[in-house]
Design an enzyme around this catalytic site. Sequence first.
Site, mmCIF file in Angstrom:
data_model
loop_
_atom_site.group_PDB
_atom_site.id
_atom_site.type_symbol
_atom_site.label_atom_id
_atom_site.label_comp_id
_atom_site.label_asym_id
_atom_site.label_seq_id
_atom_site.Cartn_x
_atom_site.Cartn_y
_atom_site.Cartn_z
ATOM 1 N N THR A 78 0.829 -1.202 0.000
ATOM 2 C CA THR A 78 0.000 0.000 0.000
ATOM 3 C C THR A 78 0.866 1.256 0.000
ATOM 4 O O THR A 78 1.935 1.289 0.604
ATOM 5 C CB THR A 78 -0.972 0.021 1.200
ATOM 6 O OG1 THR A 78 -1.905 1.090 1.049
ATOM 7 C CG2 THR A 78 -0.254 0.181 2.531
ATOM 8 N N LYS A 79 0.368 2.260 -0.716
ATOM 9 C CA LYS A 79 1.023 3.574 -0.720
ATOM 10 C C LYS A 79 0.740 4.256 0.614
ATOM 11 O O LYS A 79 -0.369 4.167 1.148
ATOM 12 C CB LYS A 79 0.466 4.429 -1.856
ATOM 13 C CG LYS A 79 1.113 5.802 -1.965
ATOM 14 C CD LYS A 79 0.430 6.671 -2.998
ATOM 15 C CE LYS A 79 0.661 6.130 -4.385
ATOM 16 N NZ LYS A 79 0.121 7.035 -5.433
#
Length: 129
Positions: A78-79
Amino acid sequence: MQEMSSIPNVIFILCDIANKIELLNSTFDKKKFDVVLSDMAPKACGNKQVDHANIINLCEMSLEIAVKFIKPNGIFITKILQGEYEKEFYQSVKYHFNSVKYFKPKASRKDSSEMYLVSLGFKENLEYI
């Protein structure tokens, strides 16, 4: 929201995730995936604290989806933006995965707080926290 070219054997979902978690539940039901990848980012307002809080909210939603739909020993990416809530989110991810590491792509600006959490080894049968 930005369109994306299709990739073989990849299910790409373009939607406002805040309103679609139930749709994902009904669409995928008991299906499990090897990888859950979130490149979500909110529209930036320019206030670093607000932008950080907004992306952490998206990260938490993506983690909830990963915990529900990922296979044992699966991968979650995930960013994330560095900031006030980053460590707390990191600990939540670490609870569910054996290994969690930060990754900053070479293409990312050096002064950007944007990076990715790469989480390996999903721990099955833990409740979402």
